[in-house]
Design a protein around this motif. Structure first.
Motif, PDB file in Angstrom:
ATOM      1  N   ARG A 478     -27.645   5.283 -13.019  1.00  0.00           N
ATOM      2  CA  ARG A 478     -27.442   6.704 -12.670  1.00  0.00           C
ATOM      3  C   ARG A 478     -25.989   7.127 -12.911  1.00  0.00           C
ATOM      4  NH1 ARG A 478     -27.541   7.893  -6.140  1.00  0.00           N
ATOM      5  NH2 ARG A 478     -25.744   6.631  -5.548  1.00  0.00           N
ATOM      6  N   ARG A 479     -25.084   6.148 -13.083  1.00  0.00           N
ATOM      7  CA  ARG A 479     -23.706   6.470 -13.426  1.00  0.00           C
ATOM      8  C   ARG A 479     -23.418   6.289 -14.912  1.00  0.00           C
ATOM      9  NH1 ARG A 479     -19.322   6.739  -9.827  1.00  0.00           N
ATOM     10  NH2 ARG A 479     -19.933   6.889  -7.634  1.00  0.00           N
ATOM     11  N   LEU A 480     -23.990   5.259 -15.530  1.00  0.00           N
ATOM     12  CA  LEU A 480     -23.638   4.910 -16.911  1.00  0.00           C
ATOM     13  C   LEU A 480     -24.784   5.112 -17.890  1.00  0.00           C
ATOM     14  CD1 LEU A 480     -21.630   1.569 -16.391  1.00  0.00           C
ATOM     15  CD2 LEU A 480     -20.826   3.938 -16.234  1.00  0.00           C
ATOM     16  N   GLY A 481     -25.976   5.399 -17.406  1.00  0.00           N
ATOM     17  CA  GLY A 481     -27.141   5.427 -18.291  1.00  0.00           C
ATOM     18  C   GLY A 481     -27.668   4.016 -18.508  1.00  0.00           C
ATOM     19  N   GLU A 482     -28.875   3.918 -19.026  1.00  0.00           N
ATOM     20  CA  GLU A 482     -29.501   2.605 -19.208  1.00  0.00           C
ATOM     21  C   GLU A 482     -28.713   1.733 -20.192  1.00  0.00           C
ATOM     22  OE1 GLU A 482     -31.903   1.354 -17.565  1.00  0.00           O
ATOM     23  OE2 GLU A 482     -32.688   3.097 -16.489  1.00  0.00           O
ATOM     24  N   ALA A 483     -28.324   2.308 -21.329  1.00  0.00           N
ATOM     25  CA  ALA A 483     -27.604   1.527 -22.333  1.00  0.00           C
ATOM     26  C   ALA A 483     -26.231   1.106 -21.820  1.00  0.00           C
ATOM     27  CB  ALA A 483     -27.457   2.318 -23.624  1.00  0.00           C
TER      28      ALA A 483
END
Length: 600
Positions: A478-483
């Motif tokens: 939720r902070r960095l995205g899945e990748a």
């Protein structure tokens, strides 16, 4: 000018990690080699072809075959002219008013080569470990960056250290006399022995006892005895007069009470809380088979059970020691609560997690608009307590796997309590470094504020390929995205607070002096509590939490993470148990991890 630098160190400790990250951020190519044997170091130099070898933490001399071939800078935790392997130990024991760090070039003389840079600092009345992680690291960074910059500019040479028998060059950062400010008795000091640290409980006052315990903090501890058993003591805290008044008739050296896993011991003029102890090993004990540090009251559980328990309330005077503390600030309607937890080395055992969880439930009843979760001065948190887990492997009817399972569940309970605190804004305050589950505990809060000196290790794989829990599969994407989350967890490299802020892992980075950080954080929190749009921020938080829960409940994240952790603890692959055993018993490294040794 960008340099190829080989970082040569006994272990990749907090100082080595800070220098690694700071030098990389300045464009230098950094590779790491752990100091295993002279032949391995020689091979590393041949492979890396460095412009410079930098040694921030060594326990052996750099071989002549290396320093004669390539310039080697040694980071020595003492001012120019100080020599010997126990520099900081002596400074803490003798309560020096001022100390320093010197970057010198390795030659045939121990700690007496040409000086390239040095920086000084005022000593705090603190443990060796606390000073090392804070003042020493700050001075080492200043001096190392200056030395590397001078070296890159070339063809300058370093200056001779005072007392080396060579012509002394100009001072670089201490002023006209590098010994000014109280650094007494510079010159060669031998390895500090236990006789130099010994405590005479019948004669020594609290200040002397604390100085001797503090100078042995971490390693090796002070050799003493508890209940007639030889052991090494550490993690000491001064007891208040109120804590010892009921024991005024007890003889010095007597054991009086228990609090937060620590033992209260009488001194001639007061008392000290002793937080950690390690039984002395019999002669000839093989590496990996000896004793290790534990909470003192847990190590001597049967004897400690006969002592009175003396817990303290969360809200209490500043001078009364305890691992947990709660304070409140500001006016009604714009009030800030601060729950601080300071666990030795950031290790959160099951018992500590349960006490922190209980404290969170207690402070949730307080009428505050912003809650600060302030971790320890040295470490915010490093996740589960590997030493207490290792101890379970030696208890009848228990196991390391069962203790690991209990500990990770307790860590998850703490993180969940923070995530479910939707009636106020929450902020994690990183005053010190954080690793593994400790990073994700911080991310459970709405915001993360970190001091600029903080180093984060937001990954688990270095501990035997642990998968990790603490709701990281929810918190990190939720902070960095899945990748971004996948890349960060696979990287396994230390992260500076400023870099963490740029990527969105940290919300605010305080670059001011470490002194005064708490006051600046409180001022920022009071402004947040009194901000015109705080109600809108809280409503947005509640809406997002509700939407996230509808999409995938927190219980599902926990279930999936723990299924993987169960395999780490109970499965056929023993990697975690082997790595934990090596870590707890301080076994020497057999090789350098390849994510650090890029030259390999």
């Amino acid at each position: 000018m960008s340099l190829r630098i080989l970082l040569l160190c006994h272990s990749f400790n907090s100082l080595s990690q800070r220098l690694f990250a700071e030098l990389r951020a300045r464009g230098h190519t950094i590779s790491v080699e752990l100091d295993i044997a002279d032949s391995v170091t020689e091979e590393a130099v041949a492979l890396a072809q460095p412009d410079l070898v930098l040694a921030p933490f060594l326990k052996r001399r750099i071989p002549a075959s290396v320093w004669q071939r390539v310039p080697c800078f040694v980071v020595h935790p003492g001012p120019p002219g100080d020599q010997g392997p126990s520099a900081l130990d002596w400074a803490v024991r003798d309560r020096e008013a001022r100390w320093g760090v010197t970057v010198l070039q390795a030659d045939g003389e121990f700690d007496a080569g040409p000086v390239w840079a040095h920086a000084g600092f005022v000593m705090r009345p603190a443990t060796k470990g606390s000073l090392y992680r804070r003042e020493v690291t700050r001075a080492a960074l200043e001096a190392t960056l200056a030395a590397v910059e001078r070296f890159a500019a070339g063809p300058l040479q370093g200056e001779s250290a005072p007392g080396s028998g060579k012509d002394q060059g100009p001072s670089l950062s201490w002023g006209s006399d590098p010994r000014s400010g109280g650094a007494s008795g510079l010159g060669w000091k031998p390895l500090m022995k236990q006789a130099d640290r010994a405590i005479d409980w019948s004669r020594d006052g609290t200040a002397t006892v604390l100085a001797r315990l503090r100078c042995a903090d971490g390693q090796p501890g002070v050799l003493d005895a508890l209940w007639g058993q030889a052991c090494y003591l550490g993690d000491a805290h001064e007891a208040s007069a109120e804590a010892v008044v009921e024991f005024a008739d007890r003889a010095p050296g007597g054991l009086l009470a228990v609090r937060d896993g620590a033992l209260l011991r009488r001194t001639v003029d007061g008392g000290v809380w002793i937080g950690q102890a390690r039984l002395a090993d019999p002669p000839g004990t093989a590496p990996g088979q000896g004793h290790f540090k534990q909470a003192a009251a847990e190590l001597f559980a049967p004897q400690a059970a006969a002592l009175p328990q003396r817990p303290v309330p969360l809200m209490r005077p500043d001078g009364e020691w305890g691992e947990l503390r709660y304070t409140e600030h500001g006016p009604e309607g714009a009030r800030v609560g601060c729950l601080s937890f300071d666990f030795c080395n950031g290790a959160m055992s099951t018992d500590r997690c349960e006490r922190l969880h209980a404290a969170l439930r207690q402070v949730r009843e307080r009428p505050v608009q912003v809650l600060l979760l302030s971790g320890g001065e040295g470490f915010f948190s490093n996740g589960i307590d590997l030493n207490s887990i290792e101890a379970a492997a030696h208890r009848p009817g228990d196991s390391a796997a069962d203790a690991s399972w209990r500990n990770i569940q307790a860590m998850d309970d703490v993180a969940l309590a923070v995530l479910e605190m939707t009636d106020r804004l929450t902020v994690s305050v990183m005053r010190g470094n954080a690793g593994a589950g400790g990073v994700f505990l911080a991310l459970a809060a709405d915001q993360v504020w970190a001091h600029g000196s903080v180093v984060l290790n937001p990954h688990y794989k270095n501990m035997g390929n642990l998968y990790g829990s603490e709701y990281w599969t929810y918190l990190l994407p939720r902070r960095l995205g899945e990748a971004g989350a996948r890349d960060l967890m696979a990287g396994r490299l230390p992260l500076l607070a400023a870099e963490a802020q740029r990527m969105g892992l940290v919300d605010a980075c305080d670059d001011g002096p470490r002194e005064g950080l708490e006051a600046r954080v409180l001022a920022r929190a009071l402004a947040l509590a009194g901000s015109y749009n705080r109600s809108e921020q809280l409503a947005a938080k509640q809406a997002r939490r509700a939407a996230d829960e509808a999409h995938c409940p927190l219980a599902r994240y926990r279930e999936q993470e723990l299924a993987r952790m169960h395999r780490n603890f109970y499965g056929f692959d023993p990697s975690y148990h082997v790595a934990r055993h090596h870590f707890v018993h301080k076994l020497p490294h057999a090789w350098t991890p390849r994510h650090l040794a890029i030259h390999r």
